[in-house]
Design a protein around this motif. Structure first.
Motif, PDB file in Angstrom:
ATOM      1  N   VAL A  92      23.831  33.844  35.755  1.00 21.41           N
ATOM      2  CA  VAL A  92      24.450  33.201  34.599  1.00 21.41           C
ATOM      3  C   VAL A  92      23.940  33.773  33.287  1.00 21.41           C
ATOM      4  N   TRP A  93      22.634  34.061  33.208  1.00 23.95           N
ATOM      5  CA  TRP A  93      22.112  34.550  31.932  1.00 23.95           C
ATOM      6  C   TRP A  93      22.649  35.945  31.613  1.00 23.95           C
ATOM      7  N   ILE A  94      22.923  36.755  32.650  1.00 22.46           N
ATOM      8  CA  ILE A  94      23.544  38.057  32.414  1.00 22.46           C
ATOM      9  C   ILE A  94      24.992  37.856  31.974  1.00 22.46           C
ATOM     10  N   ALA A  95      25.694  36.949  32.661  1.00 21.33           N
ATOM     11  CA  ALA A  95      27.086  36.654  32.302  1.00 21.33           C
ATOM     12  C   ALA A  95      27.176  36.153  30.869  1.00 21.33           C
ATOM     13  N   ASN A  96      26.245  35.282  30.496  1.00 19.95           N
ATOM     14  CA  ASN A  96      26.242  34.733  29.141  1.00 19.95           C
ATOM     15  C   ASN A  96      26.016  35.837  28.113  1.00 19.95           C
ATOM     16  N   ARG A  97      25.084  36.728  28.411  1.00 19.23           N
ATOM     17  CA  ARG A  97      24.798  37.816  27.475  1.00 19.23           C
ATOM     18  C   ARG A  97      25.986  38.772  27.365  1.00 19.23           C
ATOM     19  N   LEU A  98      26.638  39.040  28.492  1.00 17.05           N
ATOM     20  CA  LEU A  98      27.812  39.908  28.464  1.00 17.05           C
ATOM     21  C   LEU A  98      28.950  39.269  27.673  1.00 17.05           C
ATOM     22  N   ALA A  99      29.125  37.965  27.860  1.00 24.26           N
ATOM     23  CA  ALA A  99      30.193  37.256  27.158  1.00 24.26           C
ATOM     24  C   ALA A  99      29.994  37.319  25.647  1.00 24.26           C
ATOM     25  N   GLN A 100      28.732  37.411  25.228  1.00 25.02           N
ATOM     26  CA  GLN A 100      28.425  37.451  23.799  1.00 25.02           C
ATOM     27  C   GLN A 100      28.300  38.871  23.255  1.00 25.02           C
ATOM     28  N   SER A 101      28.388  39.864  24.130  1.00 24.52           N
ATOM     29  CA  SER A 101      28.132  41.247  23.714  1.00 24.52           C
ATOM     30  C   SER A 101      29.340  41.928  23.085  1.00 24.52           C
ATOM     31  N   GLY A 102      30.513  41.325  23.241  1.00 21.23           N
ATOM     32  CA  GLY A 102      31.706  41.910  22.642  1.00 21.23           C
ATOM     33  C   GLY A 102      32.306  43.057  23.429  1.00 21.23           C
ATOM     34  N   VAL A 103      31.965  43.173  24.723  1.00 24.39           N
ATOM     35  CA  VAL A 103      32.582  44.226  25.532  1.00 24.39           C
ATOM     36  C   VAL A 103      34.033  43.849  25.817  1.00 24.39           C
ATOM     37  N   ASN A 104      34.828  44.844  26.175  1.00 28.85           N
ATOM     38  CA  ASN A 104      36.260  44.618  26.363  1.00 28.85           C
ATOM     39  C   ASN A 104      36.630  44.173  27.769  1.00 28.85           C
ATOM     40  N   ALA A 105      35.800  44.527  28.735  1.00 31.80           N
ATOM     41  CA  ALA A 105      36.105  44.157  30.117  1.00 31.80           C
ATOM     42  C   ALA A 105      34.824  44.098  30.934  1.00 31.80           C
ATOM     43  N   VAL A 106      34.829  43.214  31.929  1.00 32.94           N
ATOM     44  CA  VAL A 106      33.698  43.109  32.858  1.00 32.94           C
ATOM     45  C   VAL A 106      34.255  43.014  34.270  1.00 32.94           C
ATOM     46  N   ILE A 107      33.748  43.867  35.140  1.00 33.05           N
ATOM     47  CA  ILE A 107      34.111  43.786  36.552  1.00 33.05           C
ATOM     48  C   ILE A 107      32.829  43.870  37.375  1.00 33.05           C
ATOM     49  N   LEU A 108      32.838  43.220  38.513  1.00 29.27           N
ATOM     50  CA  LEU A 108      31.685  43.252  39.406  1.00 29.27           C
ATOM     51  C   LEU A 108      31.861  44.362  40.430  1.00 29.27           C
ATOM     52  N   LYS A 109      30.748  44.979  40.815  1.00 25.99           N
ATOM     53  CA  LYS A 109      30.814  46.123  41.723  1.00 25.99           C
ATOM     54  C   LYS A 109      31.370  45.748  43.095  1.00 25.99           C
ATOM     55  N   ALA A 110      31.309  44.465  43.426  1.00 30.75           N
ATOM     56  CA  ALA A 110      31.862  44.024  44.706  1.00 30.75           C
ATOM     57  C   ALA A 110      33.387  43.968  44.673  1.00 30.75           C
ATOM     58  N   SER A 111      33.970  44.126  43.487  1.00 31.36           N
ATOM     59  CA  SER A 111      35.426  44.048  43.345  1.00 31.36           C
ATOM     60  C   SER A 111      36.098  45.288  43.932  1.00 31.36           C
ATOM     61  N   ALA A 112      37.367  45.155  44.243  1.00 35.09           N
ATOM     62  CA  ALA A 112      38.151  46.291  44.736  1.00 35.09           C
ATOM     63  C   ALA A 112      38.322  47.318  43.627  1.00 35.09           C
ATOM     64  N   SER A 113      38.531  48.575  44.009  1.00 34.23           N
ATOM     65  CA  SER A 113      38.686  49.641  43.015  1.00 34.23           C
ATOM     66  C   SER A 113      39.891  49.395  42.112  1.00 34.23           C
ATOM     67  N   SER A 114      40.857  48.634  42.612  1.00 34.07           N
ATOM     68  CA  SER A 114      42.042  48.328  41.805  1.00 34.07           C
ATOM     69  C   SER A 114      41.675  47.508  40.572  1.00 34.07           C
ATOM     70  N   GLU A 115      40.564  46.763  40.648  1.00 34.00           N
ATOM     71  CA  GLU A 115      40.120  45.977  39.494  1.00 34.00           C
ATOM     72  C   GLU A 115      39.700  46.900  38.349  1.00 34.00           C
ATOM     73  N   LEU A 116      39.028  47.996  38.688  1.00 31.81           N
ATOM     74  CA  LEU A 116      38.616  48.949  37.658  1.00 31.81           C
ATOM     75  C   LEU A 116      39.834  49.576  36.994  1.00 31.81           C
ATOM     76  N   ALA A 117      40.802  49.962  37.797  1.00 29.28           N
ATOM     77  CA  ALA A 117      42.027  50.543  37.242  1.00 29.28           C
ATOM     78  C   ALA A 117      42.747  49.538  36.346  1.00 29.28           C
ATOM     79  N   ALA A 118      42.777  48.280  36.778  1.00 29.70           N
ATOM     80  CA  ALA A 118      43.421  47.235  35.980  1.00 29.70           C
ATOM     81  C   ALA A 118      42.683  47.029  34.662  1.00 29.70           C
ATOM     82  N   ALA A 119      41.352  47.102  34.707  1.00 27.51           N
ATOM     83  CA  ALA A 119      40.554  46.937  33.489  1.00 27.51           C
ATOM     84  C   ALA A 119      40.835  48.065  32.500  1.00 27.51           C
ATOM     85  N   ILE A 120      40.917  49.289  33.009  1.00 26.82           N
ATOM     86  CA  ILE A 120      41.191  50.441  32.141  1.00 26.82           C
ATOM     87  C   ILE A 120      42.559  50.298  31.479  1.00 26.82           C
TER      88      ILE A 120
END
Length: 217
Positions: A92-120
């Motif tokens: 949660v503390w990593i998620a909270n920091r990411l949510a406040q960091s202003g990044v455009n997209a977040v995906i977890l490495k356990a996600s399917a490769s299609s998630e990365l393509a969708a994020a791009i």
């Protein structure tokens, strides 16, 4: 500046196999191409100081230079930079920091490769993107944070102590690991027990896990 035919991407991940996998996904896309791929945060910092990329894909856990530090450096140079974080961390503390960091997209490495393509594709269209699992973590964070007053939220240092307690480390071991006194560790322990309204340290860890503040390995 003339618009590039394909979005040029910088990929940063200290695991070579993960890096190669990301590059394969990106290079299969008609919209993007990997311009540089490195396993070192310091090398990445050198590259971003020399040139702009259209998209930055990086992890937050890079041994020689934190991904959060890279995000800050990228934002200093280009506030409009498109940043995608690809991470294994669900805490949660990593998620909270990411949510406040202003990044455009977040995906977890356990996600399917299609998630990365969708994020791009999403960030290129000016949209933000989070994979379903990370979105769920953020909803849980918002729900549990709303149950606590701001002064009751665990601080980053308290969470570090909490992690040590959850791993079964002694007060002395936690103090040595964090370079603080044993009395300070005990003070943090008492604060955490109070914040989680716990009976003891074991109850505190169980409540921290159930609320998503702690992930046991």
């Amino acid at each position: 500046m003339e618009k590039r035919e394909k979005a040029e991407v910088l990929v940063v991940d200290d695991h070579s196999l993960v890096l190669e996998g990301i590059c394969r996904v990106v290079n299969r896309m008609p919209e993007a191409v990997v311009a540089d791929a490195v396993t070192s945060g310091i090398k990445a910092a050198e590259l971003i100081a020399k040139r702009d990329y259209d998209i930055y894909i990086l992890d937050v856990s890079i041994p020689d230079l934190s991904g959060f530090e890279l995000i800050a450096r990228i934002r200093e140079l280009n506030e409009q930079a498109l940043i995608i974080v690809n991470t294994m961390h669900e805490e949660v503390w990593i998620a909270n920091r990411l949510a406040q960091s202003g990044v455009n997209a977040v995906i977890l490495k356990a996600s399917a490769s299609s998630e990365l393509a969708a994020a791009i594709r999403s960030v290129l269209q000016g949209k933000s993107y989070t994979c379903p699992r990370f979105a769920s973590i953020c909803r849980m964070l918002a729900r549990h944070s709303a149950e606590l007053l701001p002064h009751d939220l665990p601080t980053r240092r308290e969470l570090e102590v909490l992690q040590g307690i959850a791993k079964g480390l002694s007060t002395r071991e936690i103090a040595a690991q964090l370079s603080i006194s044993e009395n300070t560790v005990e003070t943090f322990r008492k604060r955490l027990i109070s914040k989680f309204d716990a009976r003891n340290s074991v109850d505190m860890v169980l409540k921290a896990v159930s609320r998503g503040w702690l992930k046991l390995e």
